[in-house]
Design a protein around this motif. Structure first.
Motif, PDB file in Angstrom:
ATOM      1  N   ARG A  71     -10.348   7.501   2.075  1.00 35.32           N
ATOM      2  CA  ARG A  71      -9.839   8.368   1.087  1.00 35.32           C
ATOM      3  C   ARG A  71      -9.857   9.764   1.337  1.00 35.32           C
ATOM      4  NH1 ARG A  71      -9.021   6.287  -3.627  1.00 35.32           N
ATOM      5  NH2 ARG A  71      -9.325   8.015  -4.794  1.00 35.32           N
ATOM      6  N   ASN A  72      -9.292  10.248   2.517  1.00 34.83           N
ATOM      7  CA  ASN A  72      -9.271  11.576   2.998  1.00 34.83           C
ATOM      8  C   ASN A  72      -7.774  12.087   3.267  1.00 34.83           C
ATOM      9  OD1 ASN A  72      -9.092  13.848   4.831  1.00 34.83           O
ATOM     10  ND2 ASN A  72     -11.133  13.166   5.798  1.00 34.83           N
ATOM     11  N   VAL A  73      -7.190  12.743   2.246  1.00 38.80           N
ATOM     12  CA  VAL A  73      -5.925  13.232   2.069  1.00 38.80           C
ATOM     13  C   VAL A  73      -5.580  14.107   3.563  1.00 38.80           C
ATOM     14  CG1 VAL A  73      -4.077  14.209   0.999  1.00 38.80           C
ATOM     15  CG2 VAL A  73      -6.221  13.663  -0.230  1.00 38.80           C
ATOM     16  N   GLY A  74      -6.362  14.944   3.821  1.00 36.05           N
ATOM     17  CA  GLY A  74      -6.172  15.593   4.917  1.00 36.05           C
ATOM     18  C   GLY A  74      -5.800  14.830   6.321  1.00 36.05           C
ATOM     19  N   ASP A 110      -3.962  18.862  -1.309  1.00 39.49           N
ATOM     20  CA  ASP A 110      -5.081  18.585  -2.108  1.00 39.49           C
ATOM     21  C   ASP A 110      -5.184  19.568  -3.230  1.00 39.49           C
ATOM     22  OD1 ASP A 110      -5.719  20.689  -0.419  1.00 39.49           O
ATOM     23  OD2 ASP A 110      -7.739  19.473   0.313  1.00 39.49           O
ATOM     24  N   ASP A 111      -4.618  20.771  -3.186  1.00 38.42           N
ATOM     25  CA  ASP A 111      -4.672  22.017  -4.119  1.00 38.42           C
ATOM     26  C   ASP A 111      -3.443  22.032  -4.729  1.00 38.42           C
ATOM     27  OD1 ASP A 111      -6.154  24.460  -4.697  1.00 38.42           O
ATOM     28  OD2 ASP A 111      -4.168  25.004  -4.433  1.00 38.42           O
ATOM     29  N   GLU A 112      -3.319  21.866  -6.210  1.00 42.04           N
ATOM     30  CA  GLU A 112      -2.399  21.761  -7.158  1.00 42.04           C
ATOM     31  C   GLU A 112      -1.556  23.493  -7.095  1.00 42.04           C
ATOM     32  OE1 GLU A 112      -3.035  20.673 -10.911  1.00 42.04           O
ATOM     33  OE2 GLU A 112      -1.064  20.542 -11.616  1.00 42.04           O
ATOM     34  N   CYS A 128      -5.265   8.388  -2.161  1.00 42.44           N
ATOM     35  CA  CYS A 128      -6.074   9.095  -3.162  1.00 42.44           C
ATOM     36  C   CYS A 128      -5.238   9.944  -3.967  1.00 42.44           C
ATOM     37  CB  CYS A 128      -7.398   9.672  -2.767  1.00 42.44           C
ATOM     38  SG  CYS A 128      -7.072  10.257  -0.946  1.00 42.44           S
ATOM     39  N   ASP A 129      -5.993  10.672  -4.823  1.00 45.72           N
ATOM     40  CA  ASP A 129      -5.178  11.754  -5.940  1.00 45.72           C
ATOM     41  C   ASP A 129      -5.080  12.921  -4.977  1.00 45.72           C
ATOM     42  OD1 ASP A 129      -5.410  10.128  -7.979  1.00 45.72           O
ATOM     43  OD2 ASP A 129      -7.183  11.336  -8.871  1.00 45.72           O
ATOM     44  N   CYS A 130      -3.686  13.247  -4.871  1.00 47.80           N
ATOM     45  CA  CYS A 130      -3.141  14.457  -4.607  1.00 47.80           C
ATOM     46  C   CYS A 130      -1.975  14.908  -4.938  1.00 47.80           C
ATOM     47  CB  CYS A 130      -2.987  14.331  -2.835  1.00 47.80           C
ATOM     48  SG  CYS A 130      -1.761  12.950  -2.527  1.00 47.80           S
ATOM     49  N   HIS A 131      -1.371  16.026  -4.470  1.00 48.22           N
ATOM     50  CA  HIS A 131       0.026  16.608  -5.013  1.00 48.22           C
ATOM     51  C   HIS A 131       1.104  16.522  -3.931  1.00 48.22           C
ATOM     52  CE1 HIS A 131      -2.480  17.891  -8.377  1.00 48.22           C
ATOM     53  NE2 HIS A 131      -3.289  18.442  -7.556  1.00 48.22           N
ATOM     54  N   GLU A 187       3.263  12.986  -7.685  1.00 47.66           N
ATOM     55  CA  GLU A 187       1.972  12.352  -7.266  1.00 47.66           C
ATOM     56  C   GLU A 187       1.947  11.069  -7.113  1.00 47.66           C
ATOM     57  OE1 GLU A 187       0.167  13.797 -10.871  1.00 47.66           O
ATOM     58  OE2 GLU A 187       0.734  12.131 -11.974  1.00 47.66           O
TER      59      GLU A 187
END
Ligand code: C5P
Length: 290
Positions: A207-210, A260-262, A164-167, A283
């Protein structure tokens, strides 16, 4: 003359496990591969003539058939039987070399895609991946990239739910690590810790980046040679800057962290960049249409 520009995306390994050592000295792997936006820019041109020439903007890269991009072109022409063309390949490197980011592999894969397009040979993804196997273990994945489980030497690929979207912050210390040397340090029966690959796959589905980031693990980190403490220092810096998880990619020496935080990713990048020249803020990218 016909010409095409293609992007060759880098890869990171969300996890690496080594299942066994095969009789030919290669290892049977279980890796989760992910393409990222960081890429080399490749221009491939063909005109009447013969031979393959490679140019890169990095003076120390070989341009003869030790270059994976040149080998990819040879393999493509041998398979298709096409003759009568001179192929020139120009590579603008962005991906750091000897980093575990698949820089050479992805250039080779991009050349296969480019030639398939230029000569309108219509080779299917599976065929390109078969050719890629002849070029290197990570090349089959790089043909289309995305998110995949890579088994065998790396050529047995299963698509996974996209990350999923992440940095992603990537940082490579100044030294390189030799892939064959690191493989030779692994005693498969003595691997103490392994990633739980199936639970990472499950977390990708959630879809859980953590959850993904906390489960990342690379078995090579347990057998790092002396003088590589920067790898731990980079990991620590990423984690201190609120990375959800940080791990070495491939056989190193680059390390990456997922965020998750840019703003946190930017802060980690800025801090690392004070010490290390090769830092990237990037990304995930999805699978290419081939
Ligand atoms: O296939 P490739 O040329 O990328 O592999 C480089 C080296 O990495 C091999 O010579 C081998 O020592 C090691 N390797 C391995 N098992 C794999 C992939 C690579 O032992 N699955």
């Amino acid at each position: 003359m016909m010409k095409i520009n293609v992007k060759a995306y880098a890869k990171i390994n969300l996890s690496i496990d080594i299942v066994s050592r095969m009789d030919d000295g290669y290892h049977n792997m279980r890796m989760i591969m992910q393409s990222v936006a960081l890429h080399d820019a490749i221009a491939v041109a063909v005109k009447k003539g013969d031979g393959i020439s490679v140019r890169t903007d990095l003076r120390y890269l070989p341009c003869d058939d030790r270059n994976i991009a040149a080998r990819a072109a040879s393999v493509y022409y041998a398979h298709t039987g096409i003759t009568g063309y001179h192929t020139s390949i120009n590579i603008e490197k962005q991906i750091p070399v000897c980093a575990g980011l698949g820089g050479g592999s992805t250039d080779g894969a991009a050349v296969l895609r480019a030639l398939n397009e230029l000569h309108a040979t219509g080779l299917r993804l599976e065929t390109l991946q078969k050719l890629a196997e002849e070029i290197g273990s990570d090349v089959p994945f790089c043909v289309a990239g995305g998110t995949a489980l890579a088994e065998g030497r790396g050529e047995v690929l299963t698509d996974l739910p996209p990350l999923c979207d992440c940095h992603i912050v990537i940082c490579k210390p100044a030294f390189a690590i030799s892939t064959p040397e690191l493989f030779s340090k692994i005693n498969v029966d003595k691997i103490r810790l392994r990633p739980n690959t199936d639970s990472i796959i499950e977390a990708l589905g959630d879809r859980n980046v953590g959850k993904i980031a906390r489960r990342m693990y690379n078995v090579f980190e347990d057998v790092l040679p002396k003088g590589t403490s920067a790898i731990d220092e980079i990991k620590q810096c990423l984690l201190d800057n609120a990375s959800l998880g940080a791990v070495m990619t491939g056989t190193g020496s680059a390390v990456f962290g997922l965020f998750d935080d840019e703003d946190a990713a930017r802060a980690a990048y800025d801090e690392l960049n004070q010490t290390y020249k090769e830092c990237y803020l990037t990304e995930p990218v999805g699978k290419l249409e081939v």
